[in-house]
Structures are given as structure tokens and as C-alpha cells.
Design an enzyme around this catalytic site. Structure first.
Site, PDB file in Angstrom:
ATOM      1  N   THR A  48     -41.006 -16.258 -25.440  1.00 32.20           N
ATOM      2  CA  THR A  48     -41.376 -15.850 -26.797  1.00 32.20           C
ATOM      3  C   THR A  48     -40.549 -16.596 -27.838  1.00 32.20           C
ATOM      4  OG1 THR A  48     -41.859 -13.640 -25.965  1.00 32.20           O
ATOM      5  CG2 THR A  48     -41.605 -13.872 -28.333  1.00 32.20           C
ATOM      6  N   TYR A 111     -52.497  -7.500 -26.939  1.00 38.98           N
ATOM      7  CA  TYR A 111     -53.688  -7.316 -27.748  1.00 38.98           C
ATOM      8  C   TYR A 111     -54.818  -6.596 -27.004  1.00 38.98           C
ATOM      9  CZ  TYR A 111     -57.378  -8.076 -31.169  1.00 38.98           C
ATOM     10  OH  TYR A 111     -58.389  -7.876 -32.073  1.00 38.98           O
ATOM     11  N   TYR A 137     -42.135  -9.093 -17.672  1.00 36.86           N
ATOM     12  CA  TYR A 137     -41.517  -9.013 -18.996  1.00 36.86           C
ATOM     13  C   TYR A 137     -42.219  -7.915 -19.781  1.00 36.86           C
ATOM     14  CZ  TYR A 137     -39.929 -10.577 -23.657  1.00 36.86           C
ATOM     15  OH  TYR A 137     -39.393 -10.647 -24.921  1.00 36.86           O
ATOM     16  N   ARG A 142     -43.919  -6.065 -29.088  1.00 36.36           N
ATOM     17  CA  ARG A 142     -44.692  -7.269 -29.366  1.00 36.36           C
ATOM     18  C   ARG A 142     -46.116  -7.191 -28.798  1.00 36.36           C
ATOM     19  NH1 ARG A 142     -42.575 -12.104 -31.102  1.00 36.36           N
ATOM     20  NH2 ARG A 142     -40.329 -12.172 -31.452  1.00 36.36           N
ATOM     21  N   LYS A 166     -37.717  -8.207 -16.901  1.00 38.71           N
ATOM     22  CA  LYS A 166     -36.989  -8.334 -18.157  1.00 38.71           C
ATOM     23  C   LYS A 166     -37.458  -7.171 -19.015  1.00 38.71           C
ATOM     24  CE  LYS A 166     -36.478 -11.233 -22.269  1.00 38.71           C
ATOM     25  NZ  LYS A 166     -36.993 -12.406 -23.023  1.00 38.71           N
ATOM     26  N   ILE A 208     -31.492 -11.842 -20.607  1.00 37.19           N
ATOM     27  CA  ILE A 208     -32.107 -13.073 -21.107  1.00 37.19           C
ATOM     28  C   ILE A 208     -31.933 -13.013 -22.612  1.00 37.19           C
ATOM     29  CG2 ILE A 208     -34.243 -14.373 -21.399  1.00 37.19           C
ATOM     30  CD1 ILE A 208     -35.061 -13.391 -18.606  1.00 37.19           C
TER      31      ILE A 208
END
Length: 295
Positions: A48, A111, A137, A142, A166, A208
Site C-alpha cells: 500500500t 470495495y 493482510y 482501507r 499482517k 511491517i
């Protein structure tokens, strides 16, 4: 063991751009050298923080090729392969040249807002296609969807090449559940700089990091101290960065860290739309914080 390969501090590498918005490969080389010379445990390319949605396919391929060439096996490389089109990701996993890459980082589909069953089936399809270990992840802020602990654990148990998650949900109850019930060989990595120490305390293996782009040596020390059981020392060293970490995200990521790297002389302060640089007010605060760390 694979689960130990990604312990410590990994860095979610930014993609530097020139003023004309082309990828600045010379700056990318400087950033990689900076990571290699300051003890970073592994690099994440095309995450990202790399503004990957704005990168063309050829740019992505060239970035990975150059990262692999420069790192030259010195530390592991994780490559971001995520999206909301499962079939397209399977095609990428079947066709991309992953030479020099150690694992895949794959964000939950965004989305579309799939159900938990849809998320499981998505990752099972990726698992069956992937030539490399996969790190999940989860970043619901987000993506608009939260990979629940039950689903993470189901994937971990049934997809043997899924080796870690993550976690950037900010939900310690959820993260604790995963750590408590995970199968052997599966690990939890913090996806939030600010949550690094609480997650390590709970049994996670590191972070991370976004901050690590700018201050790898200092944040490696924090993470390694915590992993070695020196939590008091880790907390003292981390306290220096509390305001810095807040500023990283106040105007969005990677705008904050790109401002830091610009102020430190590594890159131009350029992002691709729809992202824009931090506000002048934030930039002044970032400049002030950098001076306190460097002293």
C-alpha cells in the site's frame, strides 16, 4: 522455519517519483541502500505504501526486478500481490517471475465487500495458485472489510502455504484470539507502527513498518529489543517516535513518510493522484520531529 524468516522489522517501501511523476529509480536505489546498511530485516515491495494502485504493470515489474537485483539475497523480499479480482490475481501468481522474492503479501479484497466465506474462498484460490508462501493482510480501514479471527484461523489451518497475517485492524481482542489459537508455523505481524509493541507483547513476531523507511536503524532497535524480552528499553526508545508515527498518518500514507524522506534528502516530495503531499502545517511539524530524532 519460514515463520522466523519474517520476524523483526520489515519495511513497506515507498515508490519515489520524479517531479514529472515518473518512477525515480535512482532514488529507489538510495532507499534500498539505506535499508540494507541500517539493519532492516526484510523489504516489502509493491505494498500500500508503494502507491501500487497507481503503478503500471511494467513499472511494477521493473521495481521488483531492481529491488531483487540490488538486495541480492542479503535480506528477504516480500512482494505485494493483492486486489479485488481473484481470477486476475491467480493469473499473476501463475505467470509472474518471482525469482528472488521470498513471499507474497495479499490484502483482503477491497470495495467488493465479500462475506467471510468469500474471503476464505479468495485466499484458498490464491493459496492453490501461489508458488510462494502467502502473508494475509487485514486493514479494514482501507478495504471496508474485516478478516475476522475465525476466518484467519480457518485459512491458516486449511491453506498450508499461508504462513502469517499482517494485522492492521487495531483490534487487540481479535489479534489476541488469532495468536492464542493459531496453528504451529503461522505468525502474526503488526501492520501498524503504533501497535508494534502491544502485538509483540501478545506473541507477534514484529512489524511491517512505514516509519522504517525514514528511521530503520532506530526502529529496528525498538523491535529487536522487544523481541528479545527487553520491553522496558523498547518502550523507552519507541516513545521518541510516538508523535512522529501520528504525523505519518494525519494526512494519509504514504504522504507523511514521503515528506519525511524529502526532508531527509532521499526523494522528491511527489505522489500520484489521487494522493497529494501533506499540508504545510503537517510538513512543519514533521520537520520539527525529524530534528529531535537526529539530535
Amino acid at each position: 522455519m519460514l515463520r522466523n524468516k519474517f520476524s523483526g522489522m520489515g519495511v513497506a517501501l515507498v515508490t519515489p517519483f520524479k517531479k514529472n511523476k515518473e518512477v525515480d529509480f535512482e532514488a529507489l536505489q538510495r532507499l534500498i541502500d539505506y535499508q540494507l546498511s541500517n539493519g532492516t530485516d526484510y523489504i516489502v515491495a509493491l505494498g500500500t505504501t508503494a502507491e501500487t494502485p497507481t503503478l503500471k504493470e511494467k513499472e511494477r515489474e521493473e521495481i521488483v526486478r531492481r529491488v531483487v537485483k540490488q538486495v541480492d539475497g542479503e535480506i528477504p523480499i516480500i512482494m505485494g500481490v493483492g486486489g479485488n479480482n481473484t481470477a486476475q490475481l491467480v493469473h499473476t501468481l501463475n505467470t509472474f517471475d518471482f525469482t528472488g522474492v521470498s513471499a507474497i503479501l495479499s490484502v483482503t479484497p477491497y470495495y467488493n465487500k465479500p462475506t467471510q466465506e468469500g474471503l476464505f474462498q479468495h485466499y484458498r484460490a490464491l493459496s492453490e495458485a501461489s508458488p510462494l508462501p502467502i502473508i494475509l493482510y487485514n486493514v479494514p480501514g482501507r478495504t471496508g472489510v474485516n478478516l475476522l479471527a475465525e476466518t484467519t484461523l480457518r485459512i491458516a489451518r486449511e491453506c498450508k502455504n499461508v504462513i502469517a497475517i499482517k494485522e492492521a485492524s487495531g483490534n487487540m481482542e481479535q489479534i489476541n484470539r488469532i495468536i492464542a489459537d493459531k496453528p504451529e508455523g503461522f505468525s502474526v505481524i503488526s501492520g501498524d507502527d503504533s501497535m508494534t509493541l502491544p502485538i509483540i507483547k501478545a506473541g507477534g513476531i514484529g512489524v511491517i513498518s512505514v516509519l522504517g523507511n525514514a528511521f530503520p536503524k532506530q526502529f529496528v532497535k525498538v523491535v529487536h529489543s522487544a523481541l528479545n524480552g527487553n520491553m522496558k528499553e523498547a518502550e523507552q526508545d519507541a516513545a521518541v517516535f510516538s508523535e512522529m508515527i501520528r504525523l505519518l498518518f494525519v494526512d494519509g500514507n504514504p504522504a507523511g513518510v514521503k515528506c519525511m524522506l524529502y526532508e531527509m534528502g532521499f526523494i522528491e516530495n511527489e505522489l500520484r493522484l489521487p494522493l497529494v503531499p501533506v499540508s504545510d502545517e503537517t510538513a512543519v511539524c514533521i520537520r520539527k520531529e525529524i530534528s529531535t530524532v537526529e539530535e
